[in-house]
Write a protein that holds these residues in place. Structure first.
Motif, short mmCIF file in Angstrom:
data_model
loop_
_atom_site.label_atom_id
_atom_site.label_comp_id
_atom_site.label_asym_id
_atom_site.label_seq_id
_atom_site.Cartn_x
_atom_site.Cartn_y
_atom_site.Cartn_z
N PRO A 57 18.93 -37.67 -22.51
CA PRO A 57 20.00 -38.67 -22.69
C PRO A 57 19.67 -39.76 -23.70
O PRO A 57 20.56 -40.43 -24.20
CB PRO A 57 20.19 -39.24 -21.28
CG PRO A 57 19.03 -38.81 -20.48
CD PRO A 57 18.37 -37.69 -21.21
N THR A 67 20.75 -39.02 -28.48
CA THR A 67 22.12 -38.56 -28.66
C THR A 67 22.41 -38.51 -30.16
O THR A 67 22.10 -39.45 -30.89
CB THR A 67 23.10 -39.52 -27.97
OG1 THR A 67 22.72 -39.62 -26.61
CG2 THR A 67 24.51 -39.00 -28.07
N TYR A 117 25.33 -37.89 -33.10
CA TYR A 117 26.77 -37.80 -33.36
C TYR A 117 26.95 -37.10 -34.70
O TYR A 117 26.25 -37.36 -35.66
CB TYR A 117 27.40 -39.19 -33.43
CG TYR A 117 27.38 -39.92 -32.10
CD1 TYR A 117 28.34 -39.64 -31.14
CD2 TYR A 117 26.43 -40.87 -31.81
CE1 TYR A 117 28.33 -40.32 -29.92
CE2 TYR A 117 26.41 -41.52 -30.60
CZ TYR A 117 27.36 -41.23 -29.67
OH TYR A 117 27.35 -41.88 -28.47
#
Length: 124
Positions: free
Chosen positions: A111, A114, A116
């Motif tokens: 987590p 991350t 994008y």
């Protein structure tokens, strides 16, 4: 020797005393009293029978109401059981799916890392 014909004449047989005939009005009153008494007995018997029928119907109605409540409770319990079975299945499926994924070489995502991806400009 004496013969039957020389015997003393037989006394007349006593006739039963006759009751004086009641007057027609007295007869009617006696019949009316018997009719009223018989009618009262029939009315009482019918009242007892009808009371029994009503009591029986009330008892059946109470049993039906109780049966309806128990059926509703049974349906609620079945719905609760289905919901719990679904939750149990979902809880049991998650570790199984994770184990299958790990055997395939997949690892859980981190987590903290991350990423994008931006695609080209979209329609405006």
């Amino acid at each position: 020797m004496a013969s039957w014909s020389d015997a003393a004449p037989a006394l007349p047989s006593p006739q039963p005393r006759r009751r004086p005939k009641p007057k027609p009005a007295a007869r009617r009153r006696a019949r009316a009293r018997r009719g009223v008494a018989g009618g009262v007995v029939w009315i009482a018997a019918l009242a007892v029978l009808l009371t029994g029928v009503v009591a029986l119907n009330v008892a059946v109605l109470r049993l039906n109401v109780r049966l309806d409540k128990l059926n509703a409770q049974r349906m609620q319990l079945r719905a609760d059981k289905q919901a719990l079975a679904s939750q149990l299945s979902l809880a049991a499926a998650s570790p199984r799916i994770q184990a299958l994924a790990h055997r395939q070489g997949l690892v859980p995502a981190d987590p903290t890392q991350t990423t994008y991806v931006r695609l080209g400009p979209g329609p405006r």
